[in-house]
Design a protein around this motif. Structure first.
Motif: not given
Length: 258
Positions: A22, A50, A53, A55-56, A58-59, A113, A117, A165, A168
């Motif tokens: 992160l 990160t 953002q 989390i969706e 970021t992924l 993080l 990921v 992110t 989460s």
């Protein structure tokens, strides 16, 4: 860490994909990246957003980068293999250490993080996990069950300012880390035990300043080791990098003593 020419050539047919944590970038992993590359591995460092953002996003962005690393490595191996086969067909000598693309291992290393990921990506790519290319995975200071620091700031404007992110990463049973499926591949965990004084009051157990040792642990670990190092330094400490290389090679952090 000394490496022989034979070891260097053997590792040159393998890739290590490194994922930062992160509020960091690919540049932040340069010490680890260089240390692993010096052992002969092909290295690809994932860069993804990160901060501020969801989390969706970021992924999604990190998944694109992970796929890019794998694709570029396979393309390069395909070219090498094609050249080797052409030389063999023409009667030229071909070194025995050429690894065919389908047998060239791809390993993964995630700091903080970055480990989550990697877990998310591999959970979404079961065909790759079950392929001959799947190598070993190392999670370094990864909040596999969330972070107490995220819990502490969860009801404040400070965490929301950093973005979805970061929000989460709590220890809530329904948080992103706790919703991920358990790994079904060989992996090891490195946990730091040296905390930051400013965060001491946020923890009740041993921690690296941002993640507790207990949070790093996962069922099915092939190996686990604690190091007296703070969270941020884990990604650039040469001793940690040495442990990572040892695990990539043997599935253990330290040589087995007979």
């Amino acid at each position: 860490m000394d490496v022989t020419d034979a070891q260097y050539q053997a590792h040159h047919g393998e890739q290590v994909v490194i994922v930062h944590g992160l509020a960091r970038s690919a540049w932040s992993m340069q010490n680890m990246s260089k240390g692993i590359a010096d052992q002969g591995y092909q290295v690809c460092v994932v860069d993804y957003p990160t901060l501020r953002q969801p989390i969706e996003n970021t992924l999604d962005k990190s998944a694109e980068e992970l796929s890019r690393c794998i694709l570029e490595f396979n393309d390069s191996r395909q070219k090498i293999d094609s050249q080797a086969l052409a030389k063999h067909a023409s009667g030229e000598h071909v070194p025995t250490n050429f690894a065919l693309k389908n047998h060239a291992k791809i390993h993964f290393v995630g700091h903080s993080l970055g480990g989550l990921v990697i877990r998310s990506y591999l959970a979404e790519h079961p065909d790759f996990v079950h392929s001959e290319q799947m190598g070993n995975v190392v999670f370094v200071g990864t909040p596999n069950h969330g972070s107490d620091v995220a819990d502490f700031f969860s009801d404040t404007w400070m965490l929301s300012l950093v973005g979805g992110t970061a929000e989460s990463l709590t220890t809530n049973p329904e948080s992103f880390p706790n919703r991920l499926p358990l790994p079904n591949y060989n992996f090891g965990v490195i946990a730091g035990t040296q905390s930051y004084p400013v965060f001491n009051g946020m923890f009740t157990k041993t921690n690296d300043g941002l993640v507790s040792v207990e949070s790093t642990k996962l069922q099915g670990m092939q190996d686990f080791i604690e190091v007296d190092i703070k969270h941020d330094r884990l990604r650039r400490d040469p001793y940690v990098t040495g442990l990572i290389v040892q695990f990539l090679q043997s599935g253990q952090f330290e040589p087995v003593r007979e």
